[in-house]
Design an enzyme around this catalytic site. Structure first.
Site, PDB file in Angstrom:
ATOM      1  N   THR A 555      36.568  29.951  41.800  1.00 16.65           N
ATOM      2  CA  THR A 555      35.382  30.038  41.311  1.00 16.65           C
ATOM      3  C   THR A 555      34.473  31.347  41.670  1.00 16.65           C
ATOM      4  O   THR A 555      34.875  31.951  42.138  1.00 16.65           O
ATOM      5  CB  THR A 555      34.355  28.608  41.731  1.00 16.65           C
ATOM      6  OG1 THR A 555      34.100  29.309  42.806  1.00 16.65           O
ATOM      7  CG2 THR A 555      35.393  27.529  41.318  1.00 16.65           C
ATOM      8  N   GLU A 606      41.750  38.408  50.340  1.00 18.12           N
ATOM      9  CA  GLU A 606      42.864  39.227  49.164  1.00 18.12           C
ATOM     10  C   GLU A 606      41.811  40.083  48.045  1.00 18.12           C
ATOM     11  O   GLU A 606      41.433  40.751  47.565  1.00 18.12           O
ATOM     12  CB  GLU A 606      43.974  39.585  49.720  1.00 18.12           C
ATOM     13  CG  GLU A 606      44.821  40.613  49.539  1.00 18.12           C
ATOM     14  CD  GLU A 606      44.104  41.817  49.981  1.00 18.12           C
ATOM     15  OE1 GLU A 606      43.481  42.573  49.785  1.00 18.12           O
ATOM     16  OE2 GLU A 606      45.145  41.828  50.526  1.00 18.12           O
ATOM     17  N   VAL A 609      38.521  42.125  46.917  1.00 21.58           N
ATOM     18  CA  VAL A 609      38.605  43.467  46.034  1.00 21.58           C
ATOM     19  C   VAL A 609      39.937  43.428  45.848  1.00 21.58           C
ATOM     20  O   VAL A 609      41.170  43.309  46.554  1.00 21.58           O
ATOM     21  CB  VAL A 609      38.790  44.420  47.740  1.00 21.58           C
ATOM     22  CG1 VAL A 609      37.455  45.974  47.164  1.00 21.58           C
ATOM     23  CG2 VAL A 609      37.585  43.962  48.534  1.00 21.58           C
ATOM     24  N   LEU A 613      45.421  43.524  44.831  1.00 25.53           N
ATOM     25  CA  LEU A 613      46.067  45.132  45.527  1.00 25.53           C
ATOM     26  C   LEU A 613      46.018  44.576  46.486  1.00 25.53           C
ATOM     27  O   LEU A 613      44.753  44.143  47.300  1.00 25.53           O
ATOM     28  CB  LEU A 613      45.822  46.441  45.014  1.00 25.53           C
ATOM     29  CG  LEU A 613      45.441  46.804  42.891  1.00 25.53           C
ATOM     30  CD1 LEU A 613      44.275  47.555  43.595  1.00 25.53           C
ATOM     31  CD2 LEU A 613      46.927  47.120  43.045  1.00 25.53           C
ATOM     32  N   LYS A 682      31.854  44.265  47.099  1.00 21.33           N
ATOM     33  CA  LYS A 682      33.171  45.207  47.755  1.00 21.33           C
ATOM     34  C   LYS A 682      33.539  45.709  48.413  1.00 21.33           C
ATOM     35  O   LYS A 682      34.468  45.797  49.736  1.00 21.33           O
ATOM     36  CB  LYS A 682      34.316  45.491  46.097  1.00 21.33           C
ATOM     37  CG  LYS A 682      34.609  44.244  45.349  1.00 21.33           C
ATOM     38  CD  LYS A 682      35.456  45.229  44.019  1.00 21.33           C
ATOM     39  CE  LYS A 682      35.231  43.586  43.569  1.00 21.33           C
ATOM     40  NZ  LYS A 682      36.254  44.319  41.717  1.00 21.33           N
TER      41      LYS A 682
END
Ligand code: ADP
Ligand code: ASP
Ligand code: MG
Length: 813
Positions: A555, A606, A609, A613, A682
């Site tokens: 969420t 993970e 950001v 990736l 980020k």
């Protein structure tokens, strides 16, 4: 020589089961003479006890219970025997039940139930069942006698748990069977008599013991215990679904398992047989062809842990005080006091400091124990040398059992490691010097989890189970569930990992299914599920207390981000796609990371950001291996890239943003992306993961959106962008004039972070970025000039879901 076969309560629960028993006995009769020991019809001992206790309380309801008991036996006779052979047995049942009723009437009138009378009452269960089985056998081809166990087994007068006088018993049994020539002799289990002929019983579950006593006395070649499972199992099958039958086990191991709660054999059973080296087989009445378990002197060599068991409802007593150190006699006094009060000590631990001694006993006996111990040590307590006895309840013991554990180092490490990883707090530990048993005292509520965790650690080479709770069923959540479904078989096969989604919730509903939700149709099931309540969902996860639990937050909700600590502190891993927690104030971020460390669990994010990736993972690897980050340059907004890659002033900026939103590349409020907040979060998270203490307010944001557009609703925002189209086209034209591209760049240098729109020329590393790509350049001690580059699609439900998926797998390690 006769073999002894014993049939338990479920094996003789009704006429249908009794027919199976008859067939098993008839089959064996082709090769062996037999002594058949039988329990009461399943549940009857409890019913009898209930009736007697009800009567003793002056409650007339005992009559009803007695009627049911009588009806059940009459019904069984009618279904089992041909009509022509029923009458004498039916009248026997009625006579016996009348006698039973007379006794209960007496109990009712007196308002008192002595343990002697109680034994008399419960003896009717075995008397009836054994008579019925004997009649069924007699109606076939076999020659069959019935013998009252009270004429064979003599005990003392410790009613309800009488001790056997083996000398008299062995003589009585030997002399009876020497003169006995029937193919089969049926004997009621559980019951015996004292020297005056009063009925006694051998303790609940004691029919197994009857079989062993008779087997030892006649030197039987084998004793078979027929029950409702296909042998002694690696754990209680009611607690561990994947428990397996143990093909072969030593007497010592089987005794240890049964003492520690493996109900399948009554603990004292093996002692008389072990002395004579008589093998015992545990067999399944409902699957006679299954091999079963063979219990002999020799266990199975190759297994060092043979089983796991548990005893519930235990309490720990701790006697502590400086007065104990170096002074002999304290423990003697403690144990003597407990022994005199008939309090059985199940477990003992004492640290080498001798400062305290700790014993485990049944919870029911704690009040009595406390009183006795405090009295015995009253002088020492008054003198301040000892503290009053400390009692802790609601505990249980889980134990690993195996003869060969002593020759294998590292077993206790594995045991406590597995318990610790699952947040199971161990209160006390005991290991006998035989090293046949390692016991851990845990909270009662942790027993099912602990037993499963240990079973998984020691027996399940097959697979590890991961229990996943997903909150959020939007684009990413739905994709994740699709991917989990699609990969289920692969993970099972290749990683021996079973991922079960146990909970799914969104803002409207919450669905929890402990056995795992069928992911083929989770949508329909969720729509029918109860209304969502975040705190109930979290409480349910905590209370379920399933091993290897992972909470997955897909969420963007701040309340959901607020429950992570409740989960981590229960050793439940948190996988967050939601950035709110990792980007909250530094103190909270550090608190969550510390919690994960303290509770041996994982807090993974993970996808915060660059979506799927491997950015944070790569950074973590660099830092953990000793590298140091000097600078980070990054384009981290898939949304902004999409927008600036598609915007050439030929159509309104607002239309391009709209397209990005429709294609699922933006946060629900696109201003979080366009205003730079999302990129700030980020770079903040990257800086923190690189080891820097940094807050959102310390990041410079050179915003390109007009200030007016930051107010109002999302709809207002679109209107505002259209009003400011000239501003956006000017930005574009200026960049294009210099042959540059607009990129929204985040930079982190020397502890300072900033974000902003930059004109990037074609020679720059950040220039060649297409579609929704993200790129991160890490300049580190090991990558000083040419940065380590991670680049690729940085938005989209599919890739984000796969990033979340990868974190779930990381949490499984
Ligand atoms: P019976 O009535 O035949 O004497 P019990 O109910 O006394 O049978 O014992 C059999 C039951 O013991 C099984 O149904 C099983 O649920 C339970 N049990 C507990 N631990 C174990 C274990 N380690 N192996 C096999 N059965 C176990
Ligand atoms: N019928 C007795 C009990 O339920 C003995 C036994 O089944 O072994 O405890
Ligand atoms: Mg039993």
């Amino acid at each position: 020589m006769r073999k002894v076969v014993k049939f338990g309560g479920s094996s003789v629960a009704n006429a249908q089961n009794l027919s199976r028993v008859v067939a098993i006995i008839q089959h064996a009769a082709t090769t062996d003479k037999q002594i058949v020991v039988v329990s009461a019809l399943g549940g009857i001992t409890d019913d009898l006890l209930h009736a007697a206790k009800t009567a003793s309380k002056g409650d007339i309801a005992y009559k009803e219970r007695l009627l049911l008991i009588e009806q059940r036996h009459l019904e069984t006779v009618k279904q089992l025997l041909p009509v022509t052979q029923q009458s004498s047995l039916l009248s026997y049942v009625k006579t016996v039940c009348n006698e039973l009723e007379d006794i209960c009437n007496g109990i009712y009138l007196l308002g008192e139930l002595s343990s002697r009378t109680q034994d008399r009452v419960v003896s009717f269960g075995e008397l009836l069942s054994s008579k019925i089985l004997a009649a069924a056998l007699q109606s076939g081809q076999l020659s069959c006698a019935w013998k009252d166990a009270r004429e064979l087994i003599q005990t003392n007068q410790q009613f309800t748990r009488a001790q056997v006088d083996f000398t008299t018993t062995n003589n009585q049994v030997a002399s009876y069977f020497t003169a006995e020539s029937h193919d089969v002799v049926v004997v009621p289990g559980f019951i015996a008599a004292d020297v005056q002929g009063n009925t006694t019983t051998l303790g609940r579950g004691g029919s197994d013991y009857t079989a062993a006593i008779l087997g030892a006395a006649v030197h039987a070649p084998v004793v078979e215990i027929w029950t409702d499972v296909s042998g002694m199992m690696t754990a209680d099958p009611r607690l561990v679904h994947s428990a397996k039958v143990i093909p072969q086990i030593s007497y010592q191991e089987a005794m240890e398992l049964s003492h520690f709660g493996a109900k399948v054999i009554y603990p004292p059973t093996l002692q008389p047989l072990l002395e004579k080296n008589i093998p015992v087989w545990i067999k399944n009445t409902f699957a006679p062809e299954d091999a079963g378990t063979c219990i002999t002197e020799e266990g199975a060599e190759e297994k060092f842990v043979c089983g796991i068991s548990s005893i519930s409802h235990m309490a720990l007593l701790s006697l502590e005080g400086s007065g104990m150190v170096g002074i002999p006699g304290f423990s003697k006094k403690l144990f003597e006091a407990l022994a005199n009060a008939q309090i059985n000590v199940m477990l003992i631990t004492q640290g080498s400091s001798e400062h305290s001694i700790c014993v485990g006993i049944q919870t029911a006996l704690t009040d009595q124990a406390k009183e006795i111990v405090d009295t015995v040590f009253s002088d020492e307590i008054a003198a301040g040398k000892l503290n009053p006895l400390v009692v802790e309840k609601d505990l249980a013991v889980v134990a690993l059992v195996g003869d060969h554990m002593k020759s294998h180092p590292g077993i206790s490490g594995r045991m406590f490691g597995a318990l610790g990883r699952n947040g199971i707090n161990v209160r006390a530990i005991a290991q006998g010097s035989s090293e046949r048993n390692i016991s851990a005292v845990v909270a009662q509520q942790d027993v099912p989890k602990a037993v499963n965790v240990l079973h998984e650690a020691f027996f399940e080479t097959v697979y590890k189970q991961l229990n996943v709770f997903v909150i959020g069923t939007g684009n990413v959540g739905s994709k994740l569930l699709d991917q989990l479904l699609q990969q289920y078989a692969y993970l099972m096969q290749q990683m021996r990992l079973q991922i079960r989604v146990v909970g799914i919730a969104n803002s409207r509903h919450m669905l929890i299914q402990e056995e795992g939700i069928d992911l083929q149709d989770w949508k329909a099931q969720l729509a029918e599920a109860p209304a969502m309540d975040l705190q109930s969902f979290v409480s349910a996860i905590r209370e379920k207390n399933l091993r290897n639990s992972v909470f997955v937050d897909v969420t963007a909700n701040d309340q959901v981000a607020g429950v992570y600590d409740q989960l981590l502190s229960k050793s439940i891993s948190v996988v967050a796609c939601n950035k709110i927690a990792a980007a909250s104030n530094y103190q909270h971020y550090a608190y969550l990371k510390d919690l994960a460390r303290a509770y041996n669990t994982q807090f993974l994010f993970e996808t915060n950001v660059g979506a799927g990736l491997p950015i944070i993972g790569t950074l973590n690897d660099l830092i953990r291996s000793g590298d140091r980050v000097r600078r980070i340059d990054a384009v981290l907004s898939g949304t902004l890239n999409f927008v600036f890659n598609h915007y050439d002033a030929s159509r309104p900026f607002a239309d391009v943003v709209q397209q990005a939103q429709e294609e699922g590349y933006t946060e629900p409020d696109p201003r979080l992306d366009l205003g730079g907040t999302d990129v700030m979060r980020k770079i903040l998270i990257l800086a923190r993961e690189a080891g820097y203490t940094i807050e959102m307010e310390q990041i410079d944001n050179e915003r390109f959106l007009p200030e007016a557009c930051m107010q109002g609703s999302v709809a207002d925002f679109y209107v505002c962008m259209r009003q400011h189209e000239a501003h956006f086209s000017a930005l574009y034209t200026a960049a294009a004039a210099k042959n540059t591209k607009l990129k929204f760049v985040a930079t982190f240098i020397d502890g300072k972070a900033k974000v902003g729109l930059q004109q990037i020329d074609p020679a720059h590393n950040l220039y060649h970025l297409y579609g929704k790509d993200n790129v991160v350049l890490f300049y580190t001690d090991r990558y000083p000039d040419q940065p380590l580059v991670v680049k690729g699609a940085g938005a989209g439900a599919d890739v984000t879901a796969s990033g979340v998926f990868a974190d779930i797998l990381r949490a499984s390690v």
